[in-house]
Design a protein around this motif. Structure first.
Motif, PDB file in Angstrom:
ATOM      1  N   GLU A  10       0.920  -1.189   0.017  1.00 27.51           N
ATOM      2  CA  GLU A  10      -0.011   0.071  -0.034  1.00 27.51           C
ATOM      3  C   GLU A  10       0.760   1.227  -0.095  1.00 27.51           C
ATOM      4  N   ARG A  11       1.817   1.132   0.926  1.00 32.24           N
ATOM      5  CA  ARG A  11       2.612   2.503   0.928  1.00 32.24           C
ATOM      6  C   ARG A  11       3.798   2.351   2.314  1.00 32.24           C
ATOM      7  N   LEU A  12       4.627   3.292   1.982  1.00 37.50           N
ATOM      8  CA  LEU A  12       5.886   3.135   2.894  1.00 37.50           C
ATOM      9  C   LEU A  12       5.265   4.178   4.128  1.00 37.50           C
ATOM     10  N   CYS A  13       5.341   3.773   5.409  1.00 40.25           N
ATOM     11  CA  CYS A  13       4.969   4.337   6.509  1.00 40.25           C
ATOM     12  C   CYS A  13       6.002   5.239   7.203  1.00 40.25           C
ATOM     13  N   VAL A  14       7.113   4.223   7.301  1.00 40.01           N
ATOM     14  CA  VAL A  14       8.017   5.069   8.155  1.00 40.01           C
ATOM     15  C   VAL A  14       9.423   4.660   7.931  1.00 40.01           C
ATOM     16  N   ILE A  15      10.667   5.461   8.065  1.00 35.77           N
ATOM     17  CA  ILE A  15      11.894   4.945   7.750  1.00 35.77           C
ATOM     18  C   ILE A  15      12.696   5.586   8.910  1.00 35.77           C
ATOM     19  N   GLN A  16      13.567   4.685   9.530  1.00 35.96           N
ATOM     20  CA  GLN A  16      14.480   4.897  10.498  1.00 35.96           C
ATOM     21  C   GLN A  16      15.697   4.695   9.933  1.00 35.96           C
ATOM     22  N   GLU A  17      16.756   5.711  10.088  1.00 39.42           N
ATOM     23  CA  GLU A  17      17.955   5.741  10.025  1.00 39.42           C
ATOM     24  C   GLU A  17      18.977   5.539  11.242  1.00 39.42           C
ATOM     25  N   ILE A  18      19.623   4.583  11.248  1.00 49.20           N
ATOM     26  CA  ILE A  18      20.358   4.260  12.464  1.00 49.20           C
ATOM     27  C   ILE A  18      22.082   4.205  12.005  1.00 49.20           C
ATOM     28  N   HIS A  19      22.769   4.962  12.734  1.00 45.80           N
ATOM     29  CA  HIS A  19      24.283   4.971  12.637  1.00 45.80           C
ATOM     30  C   HIS A  19      25.019   4.282  13.789  1.00 45.80           C
ATOM     31  N   HIS A  20      25.613   3.244  13.551  1.00 45.28           N
ATOM     32  CA  HIS A  20      26.244   2.525  14.583  1.00 45.28           C
ATOM     33  C   HIS A  20      27.719   3.182  14.699  1.00 45.28           C
ATOM     34  N   LYS A  21      27.891   3.879  15.838  1.00 44.23           N
ATOM     35  CA  LYS A  21      29.119   4.768  16.089  1.00 44.23           C
ATOM     36  C   LYS A  21      29.704   3.875  17.181  1.00 44.23           C
ATOM     37  N   THR A  22      29.240   2.922  17.811  1.00 48.05           N
ATOM     38  CA  THR A  22      29.863   2.119  18.799  1.00 48.05           C
ATOM     39  C   THR A  22      29.609   0.757  18.593  1.00 48.05           C
ATOM     40  N   GLU A  23      30.014  -0.325  19.542  1.00 44.21           N
ATOM     41  CA  GLU A  23      29.707  -1.526  19.031  1.00 44.21           C
ATOM     42  C   GLU A  23      28.359  -2.261  19.975  1.00 44.21           C
ATOM     43  N   ALA A  24      27.652  -1.165  20.224  1.00 41.79           N
ATOM     44  CA  ALA A  24      26.496  -1.607  21.174  1.00 41.79           C
ATOM     45  C   ALA A  24      25.523  -2.473  20.526  1.00 41.79           C
ATOM     46  N   GLY A  25      25.456  -2.437  19.072  1.00 39.61           N
ATOM     47  CA  GLY A  25      24.627  -3.297  18.434  1.00 39.61           C
ATOM     48  C   GLY A  25      25.352  -4.371  17.661  1.00 39.61           C
ATOM     49  N   GLY A  26      26.627  -4.712  18.217  1.00 42.92           N
ATOM     50  CA  GLY A  26      27.423  -5.818  17.668  1.00 42.92           C
ATOM     51  C   GLY A  26      28.646  -5.150  17.080  1.00 42.92           C
ATOM     52  N   THR A  87       3.295   6.374  14.311  1.00 46.29           N
ATOM     53  CA  THR A  87       3.171   6.958  13.129  1.00 46.29           C
ATOM     54  C   THR A  87       2.971   5.927  11.924  1.00 46.29           C
ATOM     55  N   ALA A  88       3.436   4.501  11.932  1.00 49.03           N
ATOM     56  CA  ALA A  88       3.156   3.689  11.064  1.00 49.03           C
ATOM     57  C   ALA A  88       1.575   3.474  11.070  1.00 49.03           C
ATOM     58  N   ALA A  89       0.858   3.159  12.236  1.00 53.75           N
ATOM     59  CA  ALA A  89      -0.511   3.015  12.317  1.00 53.75           C
ATOM     60  C   ALA A  89      -1.283   4.120  11.887  1.00 53.75           C
ATOM     61  N   ASP A  90      -0.839   5.445  12.030  1.00 51.76           N
ATOM     62  CA  ASP A  90      -1.556   6.428  11.306  1.00 51.76           C
ATOM     63  C   ASP A  90      -1.880   6.425   9.890  1.00 51.76           C
ATOM     64  N   VAL A  91      -0.257   6.198   9.539  1.00 54.75           N
ATOM     65  CA  VAL A  91      -0.228   6.016   7.775  1.00 54.75           C
ATOM     66  C   VAL A  91      -1.275   4.867   7.502  1.00 54.75           C
ATOM     67  N   ALA A  92      -1.049   3.896   7.939  1.00 54.76           N
ATOM     68  CA  ALA A  92      -1.912   2.521   7.623  1.00 54.76           C
ATOM     69  C   ALA A  92      -3.266   2.702   7.459  1.00 54.76           C
ATOM     70  N   LEU A  93      -3.667   3.590   8.589  1.00 53.27           N
ATOM     71  CA  LEU A  93      -5.213   3.734   8.651  1.00 53.27           C
ATOM     72  C   LEU A  93      -5.653   4.864   7.882  1.00 53.27           C
ATOM     73  N   GLY A  94      -4.740   5.624   7.119  1.00 50.30           N
ATOM     74  CA  GLY A  94      -5.007   6.684   6.439  1.00 50.30           C
ATOM     75  C   GLY A  94      -5.242   8.110   7.053  1.00 50.30           C
ATOM     76  N   ASN A  95      -4.623   8.121   8.324  1.00 51.58           N
ATOM     77  CA  ASN A  95      -4.720   9.448   9.148  1.00 51.58           C
ATOM     78  C   ASN A  95      -3.536  10.380   9.111  1.00 51.58           C
ATOM     79  N   ALA A  96      -2.412  10.024   8.454  1.00 47.09           N
ATOM     80  CA  ALA A  96      -1.139  10.866   8.366  1.00 47.09           C
ATOM     81  C   ALA A  96      -0.522  10.830   6.968  1.00 47.09           C
ATOM     82  N   PRO A  97      -0.806  11.849   6.280  1.00 54.97           N
ATOM     83  CA  PRO A  97      -0.049  11.920   4.920  1.00 54.97           C
ATOM     84  C   PRO A  97       1.275  12.900   5.207  1.00 54.97           C
ATOM     85  N   GLY A  98       2.244  12.886   4.068  1.00 53.75           N
ATOM     86  CA  GLY A  98       3.387  13.941   4.201  1.00 53.75           C
ATOM     87  C   GLY A  98       4.376  13.220   4.957  1.00 53.75           C
TER      88      GLY A  98
END
Length: 133
Positions: A10-26, A87-98
């Motif tokens: 249907e559509r893309l709801c949310v994109i999160q960008e993660i920069h791994h500066k430390t070894e916290a995520g492995g 936010t993803a729920a709002d987009v999926a339900l048609g309540n959040a454009p832009g």
């Protein structure tokens, strides 16, 4: 894919960008970046059975959105996970454009901020927030 449900995108709801500066995520992730995307999908046949891919999941079920959003990991307001899922729920339900970009506390035991590109509440709002991550 892990549930075996045949869907229409249907559509893309949310994109999160993660920069791994430390070894916290492995250790292998240090110095890399990830994009975490949530999409709205509609099942081609609402009567399809969930077929779990056991190498990826131990359980799966359909849940009302309010029940899902009330889970402890997603219900802590002003955290990245709460923002992503509501936010993803709002987009999926048609309540959040832009689109908007925001910087949110990661929450729980993690310190620091994460940047989230998400659907805005109104169609004429584009907000840009720049932060040091």
């Amino acid at each position: 894919e892990e549930c075996g449900i045949d869907t229409h995108f249907e559509r893309l709801c949310v994109i999160q960008e993660i920069h791994h500066k430390t070894e916290a995520g492995g250790a292998s992730r240090k110095g890399s970046s990830d994009l975490y995307c949530i999409c709205a999908l509609t099942p081609k046949n609402p009567q399809q059975n969930i077929v779990i891919q056991e190498a990826e999941l131990s359980a799966a079920k359909w849940m009302p959105i309010d029940e899902y959003l009330s889970l402890p990991f997603y219900s802590a307001e002003d955290t990245v996970f709460h923002t992503l899922m509501t936010t993803a729920a709002d987009v999926a339900l048609g309540n959040a454009p832009g689109l908007k970009v925001g910087s949110f506390d990661l929450g729980f035991s993690y310190k620091g901020k994460q940047t989230v590109l998400a659907a805005a509440k109104t169609s004429d709002t584009i907000e840009v927030v720049v932060s040091n991550l």
